[in-house]
Scaffold this motif. Structure first.
Motif, short mmCIF file in Angstrom:
data_model
loop_
_atom_site.label_atom_id
_atom_site.label_comp_id
_atom_site.label_asym_id
_atom_site.label_seq_id
_atom_site.Cartn_x
_atom_site.Cartn_y
_atom_site.Cartn_z
N GLU B 333 0.81 -1.23 0.00
CA GLU B 333 0.00 0.00 0.00
C GLU B 333 0.84 1.27 0.00
OE1 GLU B 333 -2.99 0.01 2.96
OE2 GLU B 333 -4.24 -1.46 1.92
N LYS B 334 2.06 1.14 0.56
CA LYS B 334 2.93 2.33 0.64
C LYS B 334 3.28 2.87 -0.75
CE LYS B 334 5.54 0.19 3.59
NZ LYS B 334 6.73 -0.26 4.27
N GLN B 335 3.20 1.99 -1.73
CA GLN B 335 3.60 2.39 -3.09
C GLN B 335 2.48 3.15 -3.82
OE1 GLN B 335 6.63 2.14 -4.00
NE2 GLN B 335 7.28 0.81 -2.31
N ILE B 336 1.31 3.16 -3.23
CA ILE B 336 0.19 3.84 -3.90
C ILE B 336 0.42 5.35 -3.88
CG2 ILE B 336 -2.31 4.28 -3.80
CD1 ILE B 336 -2.60 1.50 -2.53
N GLY B 337 0.22 5.97 -5.04
CA GLY B 337 0.46 7.41 -5.16
C GLY B 337 -0.54 8.23 -4.34
N GLU B 354 4.11 15.49 6.19
CA GLU B 354 4.65 14.60 7.24
C GLU B 354 4.63 13.15 6.75
OE1 GLU B 354 6.04 14.91 10.29
OE2 GLU B 354 6.24 17.01 9.65
N HIS B 355 3.49 12.80 6.14
CA HIS B 355 3.30 11.43 5.64
C HIS B 355 4.35 11.10 4.56
CE1 HIS B 355 1.43 7.77 4.43
NE2 HIS B 355 1.03 8.23 3.25
N VAL B 356 4.54 12.07 3.66
CA VAL B 356 5.51 11.87 2.58
C VAL B 356 6.93 11.73 3.16
CG1 VAL B 356 6.62 13.02 0.61
CG2 VAL B 356 4.15 12.99 0.79
N LYS B 357 7.23 12.53 4.19
CA LYS B 357 8.55 12.47 4.82
C LYS B 357 8.82 11.07 5.38
CE LYS B 357 11.33 15.00 8.13
NZ LYS B 357 11.28 15.86 9.31
N GLU B 358 7.78 10.55 6.04
CA GLU B 358 7.91 9.20 6.63
C GLU B 358 8.14 8.15 5.53
OE1 GLU B 358 4.45 8.27 8.94
OE2 GLU B 358 4.73 10.08 10.18
N LEU B 359 7.35 8.30 4.45
CA LEU B 359 7.49 7.33 3.34
C LEU B 359 8.89 7.39 2.74
CD1 LEU B 359 4.05 7.77 1.52
CD2 LEU B 359 4.87 5.71 2.66
N ARG B 360 9.39 8.60 2.57
CA ARG B 360 10.72 8.77 1.98
C ARG B 360 11.78 8.13 2.86
NH1 ARG B 360 10.30 14.78 -0.45
NH2 ARG B 360 9.35 14.20 -2.43
N GLU B 361 11.60 8.27 4.17
CA GLU B 361 12.57 7.66 5.10
C GLU B 361 12.57 6.14 4.98
OE1 GLU B 361 12.62 11.24 8.38
OE2 GLU B 361 11.55 9.38 8.86
N GLU B 362 11.41 5.63 4.56
CA GLU B 362 11.31 4.16 4.36
C GLU B 362 11.76 3.76 2.96
OE1 GLU B 362 7.57 2.30 5.57
OE2 GLU B 362 7.18 4.09 6.78
N GLY B 363 12.19 4.74 2.20
CA GLY B 363 12.73 4.44 0.86
C GLY B 363 11.69 4.41 -0.24
N VAL B 364 10.50 4.97 0.03
CA VAL B 364 9.45 4.96 -0.98
C VAL B 364 9.53 6.25 -1.82
CG1 VAL B 364 6.94 4.96 -1.37
CG2 VAL B 364 7.93 3.57 0.47
N LEU B 365 9.53 6.06 -3.14
CA LEU B 365 9.54 7.22 -4.04
C LEU B 365 8.08 7.57 -4.32
CD1 LEU B 365 11.46 9.06 -5.60
CD2 LEU B 365 11.35 7.45 -7.50
N VAL B 366 7.63 8.69 -3.77
CA VAL B 366 6.19 9.00 -3.79
C VAL B 366 5.76 9.55 -5.15
CG1 VAL B 366 4.37 10.31 -2.64
CG2 VAL B 366 6.32 9.49 -1.34
N LYS B 367 4.58 9.10 -5.55
CA LYS B 367 4.01 9.60 -6.79
C LYS B 367 2.77 10.43 -6.47
CE LYS B 367 2.48 7.91 -11.26
NZ LYS B 367 2.30 6.73 -12.08
#
Lengths: 111, 504
Positions: B333-337, B354-367
């Motif tokens: 689910e983390k990969q969902i844009g 904040e949410h995007v920051k957390e995702l980035r720390e987990e290595g997710v490239l947000v779309k």
């Protein structure tokens, strides 16, 4: 002789000569004269359109080499495609020759 | 003295009369030389029979026959062939490519770049197709050397300097163009080496190829196209007797080299991933940014595309595809844009950040997908890569038939080009044209496969249709050279002095 068969005959003879060895234009003329005991005496310049035509069909390739007289000449070599073309021309010639033989030797008519 | 001059005039006048009938002037000298050699041999023959020099010359010219008739027949054979039809097809495809390149860019800078390359590439194609091969063949060894040195210098420059035209694009072109240079090298060496030496030379060339192919700076697709084009052309040269020697040994040696080259490709550390992307994309897909995901998305959308008419999707479906929710909801689910609402409040914006920051720390490239009332198909296609999916996009927008028709036009052109190559009798012309054709065909094959969701390696450029920056020049050059070699095949003599040897 019909021009088409004249051309067919000449290109067939040229390919047949080249089957044994590569030759340049003048050498082909001399060889035709020698082997036919001077029966085939072409107008010599007409050989070149035939040779160039065969080259474009891929039946022969040309390369410049030093001839026996020490001069550079344009030699023609038969290719695998040329061998196939020669076989086709021989078949076509045989049909023509058979037709001529039938007429000269007399044709049998039914009824 | 007077007689001799008169007879020389007779020979000259005969030769002039023959060559005056030949429309393409550069071939006249070669025809004249051959007929002149014939006259010299005949005159010497007559003289050896005791005929006077003057008489011998007169008789020799008479024996040749009617000069005009011979000249007319030779002119019928040595004609410049028409290339209008393939030129028209190329022009139509280039016009489509130009429109698509402008239509599909995602920022104004890229749009401008695409246009510039097309604007220069099109006249370049026409120049090469009209003048390229005669210009090259006049001094092919010098040009090959200049091009080889040029390629090495640009290759080195692309390694250390960030060139404005794009380094990956330059390396891609260098690798593809190297195939033609290696082919020319083999052609040059073909009579200097016996079969054993040829095998050694091929192995040395192969070593060079391996060095290129194992370089991490060269993209896998370019290596593959290089190998297929090069070894395909060597097989063609053996089949056509362009490379002399025992065919069976040459075929075995070339097969061995091809296998060795294939091994270097399969040993590439990235190859395993690319093979899975090609055959089983779902086993390597990790995010919506992956090429493997693009392949899966394209296949999914194509399965819903009608044969005629555009792909119709509801707003919810568009958002699902745009974010990747349709695929990643059950996987990761983390990969969902993230959908950014049209009327996002400051509070919502902070929460999102904040949410995007957390995702980035987990290595997710947000779309991100910007929600608007006008979300359309265009917004959900693989972003940044529209140019790679020209056929797929045409199918989505106008129905499968439209995309397939466009592919058929390309296939038709390639077929027409292959007929041209098949008819070329000049040895170097045939070898080089075959190599260029292979480069074009394999680029098309990999590009088209990618457009049906089967991507192998990084996307190559689609000759004429996709905006490939400097590769437009390469493809225009290759297309132009094939057409030019065909156009002048009946009127150019390959003055190959390397093959002069004693006749036995």
């Amino acid at each position: 002789m019909d021009k088409r068969y004249m051309a067919l005959g000449t290109s067939m003879l040229v390919l047949k000569l080249l089957e044994n060895q590569s030759m340049y234009g003048y050498q082909i003329i001399k060889e035709l004269e020698r082997q036919s005991e001077n029966v085939f005496c072409l107008q010599e310049g007409t050989l070149y359109p035939i040779l160039h035509g065969l080259e474009q069909q891929g039946a022969v390739i040309s390369v410049r080499k030093i001839a026996e007289n020490g001069r550079e000449r344009k030699y023609y070599e038969i290719t695998p495609q040329g061998h196939r073309l020669l076989q086709e021309k021989i078949k076509e010639w045989n049909v023509y020759q058979k037709a001529v033989d039938q007429i000269i030797g007399g044709v049998l008519y039914d009824g | 003295m007077m007689d001799k001059q008169q007879n020389l005039d007779i020979s000259d006048s005969f030769l002039n009369e023959v060559t005056d009938q030949i429309a393409y002037k550069p071939i006249r000298a070669f025809i004249r030389q051959e007929l002149e050699e014939h006259l010299v041999d005949r005159i010497e023959d007559y003289e050896s029979q005791g005929i006077s020099s003057a008489e011998a010359q007169k008789k020799a010219v008479q024996e040749m026959g009617d000069a005009v008739q011979i000249g007319v027949k030779l002119n019928e054979i040595h004609n410049v062939q028409s290339i209008s039809l393939p030129q028209v097809i190329v022009s139509v495809l280039l016009a489509i490519g130009f429109i698509l390149a402008n239509f599909m860019q995602w920022n104004p800078e890229q749009l401008a770049n695409g246009s510039y390359y097309y604007l220069v590439g099109v006249p370049f194609f026409f120049f090469v197709s009209w003048k390229g091969y005669p210009f090259f063949i006049k001094n092919w060894k010098k040009w090959t050397l200049i091009l080889a040195i040029g390629i090495i210098l640009v290759g080195v420059a692309s390694r250390y300097i960030l060139l404005p035209v794009g380094v990956p694009s330059i390396r891609y072109c260098i690798v593809l163009f190297s195939a033609a240079l290696v082919v020319t090298g083999i052609y040059f060496l073909r009579y200097k080496a016996n079969t054993l030496q040829y095998v050694s030379v091929t192995l040395s060339l192969l070593l060079m190829v391996v060095l290129i192919s194992t370089s991490k700076y060269v993209v896998l697709t370019a290596k593959m196209i290089f190998g297929l084009s090069l070894f395909g052309t060597i097989f063609f040269m053996i089949y056509r007797n362009i490379i002399p020697g025992k065919k069976i040994i040459l075929y075995i040696a070339t097969t061995f080299c091809t296998l060795l080259f294939g091994i270097t490709i399969f040993m590439d550390p990235d190859h395993d991933m690319w093979l899975k992307t090609f055959l089983e994309p779902e086993t390597v897909v990790q995010s919506t940014w992956d090429d493997a995901y693009n392949g899966i998305l394209i296949q999914e959308l194509l399965s819903q595309t009608p044969w005629i008419g555009s792909l119709e999707l509801s707003r919810d479906e568009l958002l699902d595809y745009g974010t990747g929710a349709w695929y990643f909801a059950e996987r990761d689910e983390k990969q969902i844009g993230i959908i950014i609402p049209q009327d996002e409040t400051e509070e919502e914006r902070q929460i999102r950040k904040e949410h995007v920051k957390e995702l980035r720390e987990e290595g997710v490239l947000v779309k991100y997908i910007y929600e608007s009332s006008e979300i359309e198909l265009w917004d959900i296609l693989p972003q940044h890569y529209h140019n790679n999916y020209i056929f797929a996009v045409v199918m989505f927008m106008f129905g499968k038939i439209s995309g397939i028709l466009l592919i058929l036009v390309v296939v038709g052109l390639l077929y027409r080009l292959s007929l041209c190559v098949h008819r070329i009798q000049g040895r170097l012309a045939a070898a080089l044209s075959f190599c260029y054709l292979q480069c074009l065909v394999w680029q098309c094959v990999f590009y088209i496969l990618g457009n049906f969701g089967y991507q192998y390696g990084l996307f190559p450029n689609m000759p004429m249709l996709s905006e490939g920056r400097i590769s437009i020049f390469l493809n225009m050059f290759m297309l132009g050279m094939i057409l030019s070699a065909y156009r002048y095949d009946h009127v150019l003599e390959e003055t190959d002095k390397t093959r002069i040897c004693s006749a036995s």
